[in-house]
Write a protein that holds these residues in place. Structure first.
Motif: not given
Length: 271
Positions: A23-34, A36-40, A93-98
């Motif tokens: 779960c933590l790995i999936a969350w980390f991958v999702g947060a990194v992807a989010a 990277c898509f800062k403008n969107l 960072i906070k928004v990407a984690l969420g």
């Protein structure tokens, strides 16, 4: 505790550790992807602050068709500021984690359900899956309602509100993001009313007759909650918030009534 029970306990603990790690790995991958898509990501978050947001355009179209020009939203301009050196980066960072958590939440739910499923009876398994699915859908529906209806019009009202004409509003980045996320979470929780009532009914703590008896009280309470979370003051927005919550209350009555009927023992006279 026997040696076999101790061994079983550590085996379950090891399985839980692996589930949490995935779960933590999936969350980390999702947060990194989010991240990277800062403008969107921030384009979506700040869309309600723009004059061309779809909800404003929809209300303007409705006003033109109905002639309710007094409710038609006028042009407005929001101004944002940031006074903390690291605030923009930390907010990113906070928004990407969420956002990452939201994106991978179906995977997280499946993983956690897979861990607890072996301990459930077949009847409990049949009920668990629908509860998880409907609970998730209702939460998402509440968040979407806040994003498209509640927050945009509350933001416009508060952005234009002035106690004195010389005092102009400049909204801080942290204030905007925190209010948007807080209201989204609040509406998501409010939309879980049918699920909560279903669980209370299954536990024998709630009856449909009780909900019917206090229907008038519930309407008043719902109206007060809607007025608190929608400070715009106009009847249209207040109705758009009150009506869905009230419909959820009525749906809860039907759900609780159905639970009572399903768990009522058969009448021996009918056998």
């Amino acid at each position: 505790m026997s040696e076999r029970e101790v061994s079983s306990f550590w085996d379950h603990l090891d399985v839980l550790r692996k589930v949490l790690f995935r779960c933590l790995i999936a969350w980390f991958v999702g947060a990194v992807a989010a991240f990277c898509f800062k403008n969107l990501l921030f384009g979506l978050l700040f869309a309600p602050s723009r004059d061309d947001f779809i909800s404003y355009q929809g209300l303007a179209w409705l006003c033109e068709r109905t002639g309710w020009q007094s409710l038609c939203p006028g042009n407005f301009q929001a101004s944002f500021i940031n006074t903390d050196l690291a605030a923009q980066f930390m907010t990113h960072i906070k928004v990407a984690l969420g956002a990452g958590f939201v994106v991978v939440s179906p995977y997280l739910i499946v993983q956690l359900y897979g861990f607890i499923a072996p301990a459930l009876y077949e009847k409990e398994k049949r009920h668990a899956a629908p509860i998880i699915i409907w609970g998730t859908l209702l939460f998402i529906l509440g968040v979407l309602m806040n994003y498209f209806i509640i927050f945009p019009f509350a933001f416009r009202f508060l952005n234009d509100y002035q106690v004195y004409e010389e005092v102009r509003n400049q909204i801080s980045l942290s204030s905007y993001i925190s209010n948007l996320l807080m209201l989204s979470l609040l509406m998501g929780i409010l939309f879980e009313i049918p699920i909560v009532n279903y669980l209370l009914a299954k536990a024998g703590l709630l009856r449909a007759e009780t909900l019917k008896k206090y229907r008038r009280h519930a309407i008043v309470g719902i109206a007060i909650v809607a007025a608190v979370i929608t400070p715009t003051g106009d009847a249209v927005t207040l109705t758009l918030v009150t009506l869905p919550i009230y419909l959820l209350y009525e749906a809860s009555i039907l759900i609780v009534k159905r639970v009572q009927a399903s768990e009522q023992p058969p009448d021996p006279k009918m056998s």
